[in-house]
Design an enzyme around this catalytic site. Sequence first.
Site, PDB file in Angstrom:
ATOM      1  N   CYS A 204       0.879  -1.181   0.000  1.00 43.02           N
ATOM      2  CA  CYS A 204       0.000   0.000   0.000  1.00 43.02           C
ATOM      3  C   CYS A 204       0.910   1.222   0.000  1.00 43.02           C
ATOM      4  CB  CYS A 204      -0.932  -0.004   1.202  1.00 43.02           C
ATOM      5  SG  CYS A 204      -1.931  -1.507   1.360  1.00 43.02           S
ATOM      6  N   ALA A 205       1.508   1.511  -1.135  1.00 44.43           N
ATOM      7  CA  ALA A 205       2.746   2.279  -1.160  1.00 44.43           C
ATOM      8  C   ALA A 205       2.589   3.792  -1.240  1.00 44.43           C
ATOM      9  CB  ALA A 205       3.612   1.803  -2.322  1.00 44.43           C
TER      10      ALA A 205
ATOM     11  N   GLY B 131       4.631   7.071  -1.312  1.00 41.56           N
ATOM     12  CA  GLY B 131       5.924   6.560  -1.728  1.00 41.56           C
ATOM     13  C   GLY B 131       7.095   6.917  -0.841  1.00 41.56           C
TER      14      GLY B 131
ATOM     15  N   LYS C 229       7.928   5.750   2.174  1.00 47.66           N
ATOM     16  CA  LYS C 229       8.551   4.524   2.682  1.00 47.66           C
ATOM     17  C   LYS C 229       9.150   3.710   1.534  1.00 47.66           C
ATOM     18  CE  LYS C 229       5.595   4.071   6.804  1.00 47.66           C
ATOM     19  NZ  LYS C 229       4.660   5.190   6.528  1.00 47.66           N
TER      20      LYS C 229
ATOM     21  N   ASP D 193      -0.429   0.314  -5.510  1.00 46.16           N
ATOM     22  CA  ASP D 193      -1.585   1.036  -4.972  1.00 46.16           C
ATOM     23  C   ASP D 193      -2.736   0.851  -5.957  1.00 46.16           C
ATOM     24  OD1 ASP D 193      -1.540   3.253  -2.490  1.00 46.16           O
ATOM     25  OD2 ASP D 193      -3.329   3.258  -3.735  1.00 46.16           O
TER      26      ASP D 193
ATOM     27  N   CYS E   1      -0.704   4.129  11.262  1.00 43.97           N
ATOM     28  CA  CYS E   1      -0.533   5.421  11.934  1.00 43.97           C
ATOM     29  C   CYS E   1      -1.750   5.722  12.797  1.00 43.97           C
ATOM     30  CB  CYS E   1      -0.281   6.538  10.920  1.00 43.97           C
ATOM     31  SG  CYS E   1      -1.605   6.756   9.710  1.00 43.97           S
TER      32      CYS E   1
END
Length: 447
Positions: free
Chosen positions: A243-244, A247, A249, A267, A376
Amino acid sequence: MPYPNSPFSEKMEKLILQNNLNNCDDEIQNQVYLEKTLKWLCTWPKITSLRVNTTTHTVDDVIKLIEEEVRKITPHDPPPKIEVHSLFSDVVILHNQMTKYLNLNKEINEVIVDVHCAASVLRGAHIFAPGVIGMLPGAAIGDRVSVYADLLGQCKKGFNKIYNYSEKLFLGNGVIKMTRRDLFGNDLVLSGVAVEVTDRISGCLSVNENLFPIGSVLLQNIPSSICIHALKIEPDLTILDMCASPGNKTTHIAALMTNKGTLVAIDKTPSKVKVLKETCDKYKAKVHVFEANSTKLLDKESKISKWCPDDGAFFPACMFDRILLDAPCSSLGKRPQLSNKISEAVLKSYVPLQRKLFNTAVCLLKPNGYLLYSTCTIALAENEGIVAWAIKNYDCLELVKPDPYLGEPGLLGTTLTEAQRNRVQRFGPDQDIDSVGFFFALFIKIR
């Protein structure tokens, strides 16, 4: 500083209790922990953290650039402290400015902004046009102005008087860059900086990626950097970021791989895929980016991967050495939170999706490979709850204590043992890193 008796806190208390956030079996201690968490969520971090893109720049060079920008912002005051993280050499920490050096005297002119814009302002952003709700008539470009947040969302768009309401929060002062005509006319496409904020009650400086050479540095919360270091990245591995977008990470993984190996980023939303590609290009990250549904990446019939820009991506079981599942979540760890309107239905919708994504990740992971699950949010069900469910349902996985261990242990309230709670990392009000709420757990596939 906020607002233990505000409607926001009441709403957050309800949400947290609905999601079973508790830290012990004692009701009084749980209430103490809840109140402490609410207060912490309402406040802002006292630092800004930046990650150096070591693919293209050295840390020493970036620190010099940061020092130059900070000196421009604070030409007459002692500059705030800038330091490299003691354990992570690619993370730079910029401390907030002491407010005694700022001009926080309230101006006659005022601008009202929504709570989302307000949170960004307190973290160092200027005020962009869509966030402005009210501005006084006659306000001209170049005028000094005080900025206030409409905490309860009562102010109507285009408001043109002093907003005499008790639930407005003074954020700081700035300079007007756009007039009422620019902001509230008919058929306008709102963009650009409406108010350049010069002084904030948070003391946070306006330091962002756009001030530096393209691709050199990213604004990134410290836990987001820590979790990537915990994933044991090496060159020449095959790695999946499920689930990028946007970007950040992903580019960190690429940097730690030194762009050697195979990195796949997924994604499913076209607009997010566009942002993901732009981020990877900007930071010189060699990544295979695909638009696909990460719950449906597994190809049970084939033993070879199928990558097609038009049809997405499908992979055989046991393909990846490392998998990052930075899962969609309720985002209840954001700071500062001045309001939150998430519904109970939406809050409960994340766990089923997180489980589907996790199941796909387990199938795609090689034996002896590592899977890192992160969110998060502070919600127990989306964090320790997912870990407890995973341990129960996947005997091929073993929970690993990350090294280094910088967060807090996991909360009580699930079937996790004390030893297991001490192998997950929760970032909240009780740990030394002054950042957002965050959680991650690292698994190894033992067979």
